[in-house]
Design a protein around this motif. Sequence first.
Motif, short mmCIF file in Angstrom:
data_model
loop_
_atom_site.label_atom_id
_atom_site.label_comp_id
_atom_site.label_asym_id
_atom_site.label_seq_id
_atom_site.Cartn_x
_atom_site.Cartn_y
_atom_site.Cartn_z
N ASP A 1 34.47 45.00 46.22
CA ASP A 1 34.64 45.51 47.43
C ASP A 1 36.03 45.15 47.70
O ASP A 1 36.63 44.02 47.08
CB ASP A 1 33.84 44.88 48.56
CG ASP A 1 32.41 45.50 48.43
OD1 ASP A 1 32.13 46.53 47.65
OD2 ASP A 1 31.48 45.09 49.50
N PRO A 2 36.84 45.64 48.61
CA PRO A 2 38.08 45.39 48.87
C PRO A 2 38.19 43.85 49.60
O PRO A 2 39.32 43.15 49.05
CB PRO A 2 38.37 46.26 49.86
CG PRO A 2 37.54 47.66 49.51
CD PRO A 2 36.52 47.00 49.14
N ALA A 3 37.13 43.57 49.97
CA ALA A 3 37.24 41.94 50.56
C ALA A 3 37.51 40.93 49.40
O ALA A 3 37.95 40.23 49.71
CB ALA A 3 36.18 41.89 51.43
N ALA A 4 36.75 41.33 48.33
CA ALA A 4 36.34 40.70 47.22
C ALA A 4 37.93 40.51 46.46
O ALA A 4 38.22 39.38 45.95
CB ALA A 4 35.15 41.03 46.31
N VAL A 5 38.46 41.59 46.35
CA VAL A 5 39.80 41.79 45.82
C VAL A 5 40.70 41.04 46.81
O VAL A 5 41.69 40.03 46.05
CB VAL A 5 40.31 43.01 45.68
CG1 VAL A 5 41.62 43.19 44.82
CG2 VAL A 5 39.27 43.74 44.75
N GLU A 6 40.90 41.07 47.98
CA GLU A 6 41.58 40.46 48.71
C GLU A 6 41.81 38.89 48.80
O GLU A 6 42.62 38.28 48.89
CB GLU A 6 41.58 41.09 50.13
CG GLU A 6 42.52 40.63 51.09
CD GLU A 6 42.54 40.98 52.53
OE1 GLU A 6 43.06 40.57 53.48
OE2 GLU A 6 41.45 42.12 52.80
N ALA A 7 40.22 38.37 48.67
CA ALA A 7 40.18 36.93 48.67
C ALA A 7 40.45 36.29 47.14
O ALA A 7 40.35 35.14 47.20
CB ALA A 7 38.60 36.88 49.02
N SER B 1 26.89 35.75 46.76
CA SER B 1 26.14 35.75 47.80
C SER B 1 26.17 36.55 48.81
O SER B 1 25.29 37.09 49.62
CB SER B 1 25.88 34.40 48.35
OG SER B 1 27.01 33.78 48.75
N ASP B 2 27.64 37.14 49.04
CA ASP B 2 27.87 38.08 50.23
C ASP B 2 27.63 39.48 49.75
O ASP B 2 27.98 40.36 50.38
CB ASP B 2 29.20 37.78 50.47
CG ASP B 2 29.45 36.28 51.21
OD1 ASP B 2 28.59 36.03 52.01
OD2 ASP B 2 30.52 35.73 51.03
N GLY B 3 27.26 39.73 48.45
CA GLY B 3 27.20 41.06 47.71
C GLY B 3 28.50 41.78 47.76
O GLY B 3 28.47 43.02 47.93
N LEU B 4 29.59 41.15 47.45
CA LEU B 4 30.89 41.82 47.52
C LEU B 4 31.09 42.31 46.12
O LEU B 4 32.09 43.09 45.90
CB LEU B 4 31.76 41.04 47.94
CG LEU B 4 31.75 40.42 49.56
CD1 LEU B 4 32.90 39.63 49.98
CD2 LEU B 4 31.67 41.48 50.41
#
Length: 409
Positions: A296-302, A234-237
Amino acid sequence: MNNTTTGTSPEALRASMVAHVKQAGHARNQAVEEALSEIPRHRFVPAATAEDAYANKAVITKRAEDGSALSCASVPTVVAMQLDQLDVQPGNRVLEIGAGTGYNAALLARLTGPGGEVTTVDIDDEVTFGAREALDGNGFPDVRVIARDGSLGAQEHAPYDRIILTVGAFDLPPAWWSQLAPGGRLVVPLRWRGQTRSVAFVREGDRLRSDSVQLCGFVPMIGQDSELSGHLDSDGLVTLYWDGDQDISLDRLDRILATPKTAAWSGVTVGNSEPFDGVWLRMTGTEPGTCRIAADPAAVEAGLATPAIPSRSPALVEKDSLAYFTFRRLDDGGKQRSELGAIGHGPTGDELAERLSDQIRAWGSARTADPVITAYPADTPDEQIGSAHIVDKRHSRLVVSLPVVQGAS
């Protein structure tokens, strides 16, 4: 604008460029090496410094409003790789799709010699104007420069012994088939199942058969892309990319990454500098649900999605389940190695992850095996092709043939 340097002459920089190209394993043909050594690349990209002109990187010469590249001088190692694949002979008639700066057309003119002909086509009037000026200013007035949709080729000067594309293509339009002479060579950065390969085809009757397939990346051809995409969260990551002929629906993958995940490890390892892109290529010939995932980097980090290469990794989709390519670091007595594997989500995600790992194992036992890509016109019947896995495009049908090797490495 004139090229500027920091004290190193363009001639010395050009010699360094050629040495780097040779060290990378390209310009194996002596004629290609000589052309690269003689043609002044910096004079085709006057807005760049001489250092940038001869560095192993693309020189962007035109951008879209969003900053994406519309035209460039390709990376020198890629230029040399494609020229090796094209195997131009003196006296050849050559068609280039994607005029760029005119530099590649100048190399082609040098390779085909005074007895040959070079025609370069580009859809952008501004690009062809610049290429014409650069070619005239550097002693190549005989190269034809035409402003036209590249998918139409240039019938008025056909047939061609060689056709080369310096832009990424999603399909093989009929004009390229009809304008290529029997036994002629077509070198095209062809995109299917989310990855791009520079494929050197030889025309054999009504089909094209490859004898060289190399990983590459190119500015895409305008108006030809049939790739679809959509977000998996839903966040488009996290984004999934797939081809129009594939039975993939985002509706069936709703909130797929929120479901439990299963990892399947292949036992195949690679060092830090070892390529593993052959896994993706193998998948395109064996798994019809092969596509691309980007996180996205945020998806990988999470930990939402951890593909091996976050920006572009192969994935496998079947109905309401998904698996994607990943790796994990290993402690191997101080040696830096990684094990390749897959992560699955959805009702049959574990099965898909195992199937993806099977492909890794098959690749691991034949890492240097050359694939064969065969292209047929779109109206070729299945029984004439004789393959269970056909990639269907608007104008062509592709089959990827790879050796089947048992065991793991």
